[in-house]
Design an enzyme around this catalytic site. Structure first.
Site, PDB file in Angstrom:
ATOM      1  N   CYS A  98     -11.932  33.493 -12.593  1.00  0.00           N
ATOM      2  CA  CYS A  98     -13.090  33.657 -11.707  1.00  0.00           C
ATOM      3  C   CYS A  98     -12.695  34.451 -10.457  1.00  0.00           C
ATOM      4  O   CYS A  98     -11.918  33.971  -9.632  1.00  0.00           O
ATOM      5  CB  CYS A  98     -13.612  32.269 -11.341  1.00  0.00           C
ATOM      6  N   CYS A 125     -13.478  32.851  -7.123  1.00  0.00           N
ATOM      7  CA  CYS A 125     -12.570  31.698  -6.944  1.00  0.00           C
ATOM      8  C   CYS A 125     -11.230  32.162  -6.363  1.00  0.00           C
ATOM      9  O   CYS A 125     -10.629  31.466  -5.546  1.00  0.00           O
ATOM     10  CB  CYS A 125     -12.317  30.988  -8.271  1.00  0.00           C
TER      11      CYS A 125
END
Length: 103
Positions: A31, A34
């Site tokens: 991600c 992230c």
């Protein structure tokens, strides 16, 4: 202190029974947002002595993600006395996270 990895096996001990507020970062290695959130969370982990900062890898701990209805990542939760007091989805600034902790 660096953020701690939270697993289902130690979730109750490290999160639900914590006498301090807990900031949880639900994330995954693949991600992009992230990966941008991670350094901010780690910085807070180093600075905040009155808060437990933990990271939950959603690929390794899908049950915890499901338990808190984490549908998109990164998702940040603040848990105090076993109750979710704040939730934010998507990349958050340090200031926003600090505000979440004050609730």
């Amino acid at each position: 202190m660096a953020a701690i990895q939270i697993k289902k096996a130690d979730f109750d001990e490290k999160v639900m029974k914590s006498d301090k507020p807990v900031l949880l970062d639900f994330w995954a290695t693949w991600c992009g947002p992230c990966q941008m959130q991670g350094p901010i969370v780690e910085e807070l982990a180093d600075e905040l002595t009155d808060t437990v900062v933990g990271k939950v890898n959603v690929d390794e701990e899908p049950d915890l993600a499901e338990r808190y209805n984490v549908m998109s990542i990164p998702t940040l939760l603040v848990i105090k006395n076993g109750e979710v007091t704040a939730k934010a989805v998507g990349l958050q600034t340090k200031e926003t996270i600090l505000d979440m902790l004050k609730k």
